[in-house]
Motif scaffolding. Structure first.
Motif, PDB file in Angstrom:
ATOM      1  N   UNK A   1      52.512  40.824  34.445  1.00 47.29           N
ATOM      2  CA  UNK A   1      52.841  40.267  35.757  1.00 47.29           C
ATOM      3  C   UNK A   1      52.337  38.853  35.958  1.00 47.29           C
ATOM      4  N   UNK A   2      52.844  38.212  37.003  1.00 44.22           N
ATOM      5  CA  UNK A   2      52.460  36.838  37.340  1.00 44.22           C
ATOM      6  C   UNK A   2      51.080  36.847  37.981  1.00 44.22           C
ATOM      7  N   UNK A   3      50.168  36.043  37.432  1.00 47.76           N
ATOM      8  CA  UNK A   3      48.767  36.028  37.879  1.00 47.76           C
ATOM      9  C   UNK A   3      48.481  34.784  38.711  1.00 47.76           C
ATOM     10  N   UNK A   4      47.743  34.957  39.781  1.00 45.99           N
ATOM     11  CA  UNK A   4      47.215  33.842  40.555  1.00 45.99           C
ATOM     12  C   UNK A   4      45.702  33.980  40.608  1.00 45.99           C
TER      13      UNK A   4
ATOM     14  N   UNK B   1      38.128  36.552  31.837  1.00 51.86           N
ATOM     15  CA  UNK B   1      38.789  37.224  30.712  1.00 51.86           C
ATOM     16  C   UNK B   1      40.124  37.810  31.167  1.00 51.86           C
ATOM     17  N   UNK B   2      40.144  38.455  32.329  1.00 53.13           N
ATOM     18  CA  UNK B   2      41.392  39.011  32.859  1.00 53.13           C
ATOM     19  C   UNK B   2      42.398  37.892  33.129  1.00 53.13           C
ATOM     20  N   UNK B   3      41.913  36.740  33.587  1.00 52.16           N
ATOM     21  CA  UNK B   3      42.785  35.603  33.903  1.00 52.16           C
ATOM     22  C   UNK B   3      43.311  34.907  32.657  1.00 52.16           C
ATOM     23  N   UNK B   4      42.704  35.177  31.506  1.00 49.01           N
ATOM     24  CA  UNK B   4      43.116  34.505  30.283  1.00 49.01           C
ATOM     25  C   UNK B   4      42.399  33.199  30.040  1.00 49.01           C
TER      26      UNK B   4
ATOM     27  N   UNK C   1      45.214  43.440  43.402  1.00 47.33           N
ATOM     28  CA  UNK C   1      44.111  42.517  43.673  1.00 47.33           C
ATOM     29  C   UNK C   1      42.842  42.942  42.934  1.00 47.33           C
ATOM     30  N   UNK C   2      42.173  41.963  42.325  1.00 42.73           N
ATOM     31  CA  UNK C   2      40.807  42.137  41.833  1.00 42.73           C
ATOM     32  C   UNK C   2      39.939  41.184  42.645  1.00 42.73           C
ATOM     33  N   UNK C   3      38.973  41.729  43.340  1.00 44.83           N
ATOM     34  CA  UNK C   3      38.198  40.958  44.312  1.00 44.83           C
ATOM     35  C   UNK C   3      36.710  41.066  44.022  1.00 44.83           C
ATOM     36  N   UNK C   4      36.080  39.922  43.813  1.00 45.78           N
ATOM     37  CA  UNK C   4      34.635  39.855  43.580  1.00 45.78           C
ATOM     38  C   UNK C   4      33.963  39.215  44.792  1.00 45.78           C
ATOM     39  N   UNK C   5      32.923  39.846  45.290  1.00 47.08           N
ATOM     40  CA  UNK C   5      32.188  39.268  46.410  1.00 47.08           C
ATOM     41  C   UNK C   5      30.810  39.895  46.518  1.00 47.08           C
ATOM     42  N   UNK C   6      29.863  39.120  47.041  1.00 47.91           N
ATOM     43  CA  UNK C   6      28.542  39.655  47.373  1.00 47.91           C
ATOM     44  C   UNK C   6      28.533  40.229  48.785  1.00 47.91           C
ATOM     45  N   UNK C   7      29.629  40.015  49.510  1.00 50.50           N
ATOM     46  CA  UNK C   7      29.758  40.564  50.860  1.00 50.50           C
ATOM     47  C   UNK C   7      30.273  41.999  50.738  1.00 50.50           C
ATOM     48  N   UNK C   8      29.356  42.948  50.699  1.00 46.39           N
ATOM     49  CA  UNK C   8      29.713  44.345  50.465  1.00 46.39           C
ATOM     50  C   UNK C   8      30.599  44.885  51.578  1.00 46.39           C
TER      51      UNK C   8
ATOM     52  N   UNK D   1      53.849  34.723  46.357  1.00 44.09           N
ATOM     53  CA  UNK D   1      53.115  35.979  46.202  1.00 44.09           C
ATOM     54  C   UNK D   1      53.051  36.378  44.731  1.00 44.09           C
ATOM     55  N   UNK D   2      51.852  36.437  44.162  1.00 40.33           N
ATOM     56  CA  UNK D   2      51.721  36.838  42.762  1.00 40.33           C
ATOM     57  C   UNK D   2      51.760  38.353  42.630  1.00 40.33           C
ATOM     58  N   UNK D   3      51.931  38.835  41.405  1.00 39.17           N
ATOM     59  CA  UNK D   3      51.851  40.267  41.164  1.00 39.17           C
ATOM     60  C   UNK D   3      50.398  40.706  41.005  1.00 39.17           C
TER      61      UNK D   3
END
Length: 243
Positions: free
Chosen positions: A86-89, A70-73, A198-205, A163-165
């Protein structure tokens, strides 16, 4: 940078996503017997400022990847508003946009164009992309012959070309061999220290604690906790250990 206001995402498991108000009204009037609804997200709100690093954690099915899309569109929410500047990657499901019949070099042009890069820039950066991905000898090889790790390396190199924003990352640091994971982790840190949001998703806490200053814990589509990375991760791990 990112403002989400009361975001909800609902799926009709019999028919797929309910997209329009008209369709939703008709569904309520003539709902089929045994209709099943699934709420991927429920009333999610948050604000992310420029230069922040936000981690998103939660068990499988908590709504993490849905929120990133959703954030990525890539997807639109059933309810609520999302505003992103801003520019998204988006690094979500690396290599999804590749044409597996095309060569690695051809896919760089294809993927780069989707990200908004011109041919001149891609020509200038082509050697750098192959050097980073360590795929120089596979330039003309169709991607259908690549392993999943090779695809991830190529996609990551293209995604971080400029480098994205706003960088959106979903578990990609768990893909590929250990040397590539270290290299991609270092690349992401360089971008973060350079001011990239940065928005970062991971199961590696452990990696979430290391990379993020703030964390949102999603639980069955809702925000259970939003706060300092160490505190939220500790509460999450205690919940997991206690069952």
């Amino acid at each position: 940078m990112v403002t989400a206001e009361h975001i909800s995402m609902e799926y009709d498991l019999n028919r797929g996503k309910v997209r329009s108000l008209k369709e939703r009204l008709l569904t309520k009037v003539a709902a089929p017997a045994g209709e099943k609804k699934f709420h991927a997200l429920r009333d999610v709100s948050f604000h992310l400022g420029k230069g922040e690093t936000l981690g998103i954690i939660g068990n499988n099915g908590a709504g993490k990847s849905t929120l990133l899309k959703i954030v990525s569109g890539i997807m639109k929410p059933t309810e609520g508003k999302i505003a992103v500047s801003g520019r998204i990657s988006p690094m979500i499901e690396l290599g999804t946009g590749f044409d597996y019949e095309l060569s690695a070099e051809e896919n760089i042009y294809l993927s780069g164009a989707v990200l908004g890069h011109g041919k001149r820039l891609l020509d200038e950066k082509m050697d750098e992309i192959f050097e980073f991905s360590e795929l120089e000898e596979f330039r003309t090889v169709p991607v259908k012959y690549f392993s999943s790790g090779m695809v991830a390396r190529l996609a990551f190199a293209v995604s971080t070309l400029v480098k994205p924003e706003l960088l959106i990352v979903d578990e990609i640091l768990a893909v590929g061999d250990m040397p590539f994971q270290r290299k991609s982790f270092q690349k992401m840190q360089e971008m973060m220290f350079g001011g990239t949001t940065v928005i970062y998703v991971s199961h590696n806490i452990e990696s979430v604690q290391q990379m993020c200053s703030r964390v949102i814990w999603l639980d069955h589509g809702s925000i259970r906790l939003d706060g300092a990375a160490f505190d939220v991760c500790r509460c999450f791990m205690e919940s997991v250990q206690n069952g």
